[in-house]
Design an enzyme around this catalytic site. Structure first.
Site, PDB file in Angstrom:
ATOM      1  N   ASP A  64      -2.052  -1.044   0.321  1.00 20.55           N
ATOM      2  CA  ASP A  64      -0.687  -1.197   0.819  1.00 20.55           C
ATOM      3  C   ASP A  64      -0.175   0.052   1.544  1.00 20.55           C
ATOM      4  O   ASP A  64      -0.811   1.115   1.512  1.00 20.55           O
ATOM      5  CB  ASP A  64       0.272  -1.581  -0.320  1.00 20.55           C
ATOM      6  N   ASN A 133       6.477  -3.453 -13.311  1.00 16.86           N
ATOM      7  CA  ASN A 133       6.935  -4.847 -13.446  1.00 16.86           C
ATOM      8  C   ASN A 133       5.772  -5.838 -13.366  1.00 16.86           C
ATOM      9  O   ASN A 133       5.972  -7.029 -13.164  1.00 16.86           O
ATOM     10  CB  ASN A 133       7.975  -5.167 -12.362  1.00 16.86           C
ATOM     11  N   HIS A 135       3.275  -5.677 -11.087  1.00 17.58           N
ATOM     12  CA  HIS A 135       2.724  -5.906  -9.750  1.00 17.58           C
ATOM     13  C   HIS A 135       1.357  -5.243  -9.604  1.00 17.58           C
ATOM     14  O   HIS A 135       1.025  -4.290 -10.327  1.00 17.58           O
ATOM     15  CB  HIS A 135       3.697  -5.471  -8.645  1.00 17.58           C
ATOM     16  N   GLU A 140       4.981  -8.234  -5.608  1.00 18.00           N
ATOM     17  CA  GLU A 140       6.089  -8.236  -6.563  1.00 18.00           C
ATOM     18  C   GLU A 140       6.266  -9.619  -7.188  1.00 18.00           C
ATOM     19  O   GLU A 140       5.987 -10.629  -6.540  1.00 18.00           O
ATOM     20  CB  GLU A 140       7.389  -7.844  -5.835  1.00 18.00           C
TER      21      GLU A 140
HETATM   22  C1  GLP Z   1       2.699   1.340  -6.870  1.00 14.90           C
HETATM   23  C2  GLP Z   1       1.582   0.875  -5.916  1.00 14.90           C
HETATM   24  C3  GLP Z   1       0.431   0.332  -6.691  1.00 14.90           C
HETATM   25  C4  GLP Z   1       0.221   1.297  -7.853  1.00 14.90           C
HETATM   26  C5  GLP Z   1       1.287   1.020  -8.873  1.00 14.90           C
HETATM   27  C6  GLP Z   1       1.269   1.957 -10.073  1.00 14.90           C
HETATM   28  O1  GLP Z   1       3.958   0.926  -6.533  1.00 14.90           O
HETATM   29  N1  GLP Z   1       1.933  -0.043  -4.892  1.00 14.90           N
HETATM   30  O2  GLP Z   1      -0.699   0.205  -5.875  1.00 14.90           O
HETATM   31  O3  GLP Z   1      -1.023   1.085  -8.423  1.00 14.90           O
HETATM   32  O4  GLP Z   1       2.541   0.983  -8.250  1.00 14.90           O
HETATM   33  O5  GLP Z   1       1.734   3.215  -9.739  1.00 14.90           O
HETATM   34  P1  GLP Z   1       1.616   4.494 -10.695  1.00 14.90           P
HETATM   35  O6  GLP Z   1       0.176   4.782 -10.838  1.00 14.90           O
HETATM   36  O7  GLP Z   1       2.346   5.580  -9.970  1.00 14.90           O
HETATM   37  O8  GLP Z   1       2.248   4.115 -11.992  1.00 14.90           O
END
Ligand code: GLP
Length: 239
Positions: A64, A133, A135, A140
């Protein structure tokens, strides 16, 4: 992180002897910072010739990118990947594919990115983190299993979760992103979900508690025949 780094080192070695392996699928986020740092340290111990072969054959597609941020913006995922993986390993920018967050028409850019990935054969080994959440990528909730690569609106909770990089102000986090869909993720040959830290214990439990559920996008992973879950004790609620 040692266990997954051992595994990825083995997988990357195997790819050196595979004809036209499918691209790697990569993720960003805080969880992955530790993973990339440990992986880079490990790969830098490879012999010069193996490292050169790894470099020359490298092809990856990220999950992404934020809409509105160009690849040179310090908070873009493109910049994150350059800093944490491409530069330390000596990879060329064009070997790491991400959606173009600065594209004038994000919907078209999502379609272009998806087609580019299809032309490259689809994802081989996909790395995933877990959003607070539920995702994956930026899929989402609610989200169906057939959701394709597209431009999405980010939830308030996600902008909150990612605000630290934007001076702690969630309004500064872009409101939209381009993400691979659940469809492209489930089409990967193998999925590796990394979940660390006590803040993820409850969402991790919910994701895998009751089968597939559109309100918890990561639960679609249960449909995939080859998923590996890498968790630390804190995420399991053991410390
Ligand atoms: C983000 C990204 C995901 C990531 C997830 C966890 O928003 N879009 O690809 O894996 O949320 O993030 P974190 O590792 O900072 O908790």
């Amino acid at each position: 992180m040692d266990a997954i780094v051992d595994d990825w080192e083995g997988q990357l070695r195997k790819r050196l002897n595979t004809v036209a392996p499918r691209p790697l699928g990569l993720a960003t986020g805080r969880t992955m910072e530790l993973f990339y740092a440990a992986l880079v340290r490990r790969l830098q111990q490879w012999s010069g010739s193996d490292l050169e072969r790894l470099r020359s054959g490298w092809l990856s597609f990220n999950l992404d990118e934020y809409v509105g941020l160009s690849s040179t913006h310090a908070n873009s995922f493109a910049f994150y990947m350059k800093q944490r993986l491409a530069d330390p390993l000596g990879l060329l920018p064009e070997q790491l594919h991400l959606p173009d967050g600065a594209a004038a028409q994000p919907d078209l850019e999502a379609r272009r990115y998806s087609q580019e990935l299809q032309r490259a054969g689809g994802i081989g080994l996909q790395l995933l983190g877990l959003g607070g959440n539920g995702h994956i990528g930026f899929n989402e909730p609610p989200c169906g299993a057939d959701a394709p690569c597209r431009c999405v609106q980010l939830c308030a909770a996600t902008r909150e979760q990612n605000a630290a990089a934007f001076g702690g102000v969630s309004d500064q986090v872009p409101a939209r992103a381009i993400t691979l869909g659940i469809a492209e993720i489930l089409a990967a040959q193998e999925l590796h979900l990394i979940v660390t830290g006590a803040t993820k214990t409850e969402i991790l439990r919910r994701v895998f508690a009751n089968g597939c559920d559109p309100s918890l996008p990561a639960s679609w992973l249960l449909r995939h025949p080859r998923v590996r879950l890498w968790v630390d004790d804190a995420a399991l609620g053991l410390r």
